[in-house]
Design a protein around this motif. Structure first.
Motif, PDB file in Angstrom:
ATOM      1  N   ALA A 119      48.501  42.997  48.670  1.00 50.80           N
ATOM      2  CA  ALA A 119      49.232  42.053  47.820  1.00 50.80           C
ATOM      3  C   ALA A 119      48.446  41.840  46.534  1.00 50.80           C
ATOM      4  CB  ALA A 119      49.432  40.727  48.553  1.00 50.80           C
ATOM      5  N   ILE A 120      49.090  42.096  45.399  1.00 45.97           N
ATOM      6  CA  ILE A 120      48.395  42.101  44.111  1.00 45.97           C
ATOM      7  C   ILE A 120      49.004  41.070  43.171  1.00 45.97           C
ATOM      8  CG2 ILE A 120      47.667  43.528  42.161  1.00 45.97           C
ATOM      9  CD1 ILE A 120      48.541  45.961  44.021  1.00 45.97           C
ATOM     10  N   ARG A 121      48.181  40.156  42.714  1.00 43.94           N
ATOM     11  CA  ARG A 121      48.536  39.230  41.643  1.00 43.94           C
ATOM     12  C   ARG A 121      47.251  38.943  40.882  1.00 43.94           C
ATOM     13  NH1 ARG A 121      50.339  33.275  43.068  1.00 43.94           N
ATOM     14  NH2 ARG A 121      48.076  33.007  42.935  1.00 43.94           N
ATOM     15  N   SER A 122      47.107  39.628  39.759  1.00 37.08           N
ATOM     16  CA  SER A 122      45.853  39.594  39.013  1.00 37.08           C
ATOM     17  C   SER A 122      45.355  38.158  38.802  1.00 37.08           C
ATOM     18  CB  SER A 122      46.052  40.274  37.657  1.00 37.08           C
ATOM     19  OG  SER A 122      44.844  40.337  36.954  1.00 37.08           O
ATOM     20  N   PRO A 123      44.041  37.925  39.056  1.00 32.62           N
ATOM     21  CA  PRO A 123      42.998  38.913  39.357  1.00 32.62           C
ATOM     22  C   PRO A 123      42.776  39.141  40.848  1.00 32.62           C
ATOM     23  CG  PRO A 123      41.961  36.799  39.002  1.00 32.62           C
ATOM     24  CD  PRO A 123      43.454  36.581  38.833  1.00 32.62           C
ATOM     25  N   TYR A 124      43.694  38.685  41.701  1.00 34.32           N
ATOM     26  CA  TYR A 124      43.454  38.742  43.139  1.00 34.32           C
ATOM     27  C   TYR A 124      44.196  39.906  43.801  1.00 34.32           C
ATOM     28  CZ  TYR A 124      41.779  34.044  42.200  1.00 34.32           C
ATOM     29  OH  TYR A 124      41.101  32.971  41.671  1.00 34.32           O
TER      30      TYR A 124
END
Length: 230
Positions: A119-124
């Motif tokens: 699961a990508i949601r910058s910066p995580y």
């Protein structure tokens, strides 16, 4: 209170049977059609409702919306298979703006791995393993073993993350990677050796608190392994 009770019963029966007879449901629970109509509000987009029956169309979307309406997650997940459970976790993450990659397979130094959800949601970037465990008995050792296996999976993923994510290297180097295990076994958030184990009902809280997690975020080193993606 009556409508909430009928909604809970309705959700369980639809997940079990997929289609229910409106007349039979109303007779069984001694309610009028308007009560049933009220119980289906906010769920209609996942259903086909005609004069004599209700059919469930989207099990995962229906499950997510039912949880938002207060139906216990346990009552929902026990009626889903493991693929639906993973899809449910993914759906919750996507509602918070995460881009989802599922069932990522790769090899590092000849050993094969699979990550259920990235699961990508910058910066995580959350590297997630989903465990559909519904019973507590005899699971404490299995939970610790699963955490250790996920740690190994996570460490291996970091070595090949640039190729999997297909992002510019400068962006990947700025990402913060977090290993997460989602299971019904843990009653509260548990952190073991950097791996966060949470119940599904705690996933939303984890997402909201990402900036304040009591863990050390991992980043990608300047050198990394090439990938043999399957």
């Amino acid at each position: 209170m009556l409508i909430e009770l009928i909604r809970t019963i309705l959700v369980k029966e639809l997940l079990e049977k997929q289609t229910i007879s409106i007349d039979e449901f109303c007779r069984k629970y001694n309610i009028d059609r308007p009560i049933l109509d009220s119980a289906t509000k906010r769920l209609e987009q996942y259903l086909t409702i005609d004069s004599d029956s209700i059919t469930l169309l989207d099990r995962v979307g229906f499950a997510v919306e039912s949880m938002k309406l207060g139906i216990p997650a346990y009552d929902i997940v026990k009626l889903m298979n493991w693929r639906e459970y993973e899809a449910l976790c993914s759906k919750i993450l996507s509602t918070y703006g995460f881009k989802i990659l599922r069932n990522i397979r790769f090899s590092v130094q000849g050993k094969r791995f699979e990550v259920d959800i990235v699961a990508i949601r910058s910066p995580y970037v959350l590297i997630i393993d989903c465990k559909q465990w519904l019973r507590l008995k005899g699971r404490s050792t299995a939970l610790l073993e699963a955490i250790m296996r996920h740690k190994e999976r996570f460490e291996s993923f970091l070595k090949v993350a640039p190729e999997i994510l297909r992002l510019p290297i400068k962006i990947v180097f700025g990402l913060k990677f977090i290993p997460v295990l989602i299971t019904f076994y843990t009653q509260d958030q548990l952190i073991v050796d950097g791996v966060i184990a949470i119940p599904l009902e705690g996933l939303s809280r984890l997402i909201v608190d990402l900036e304040n997690l009591p863990v050390e975020y991992r980043t990608i080193d300047k050198s990394y392994t090439t990938i043999d993606r399957e």
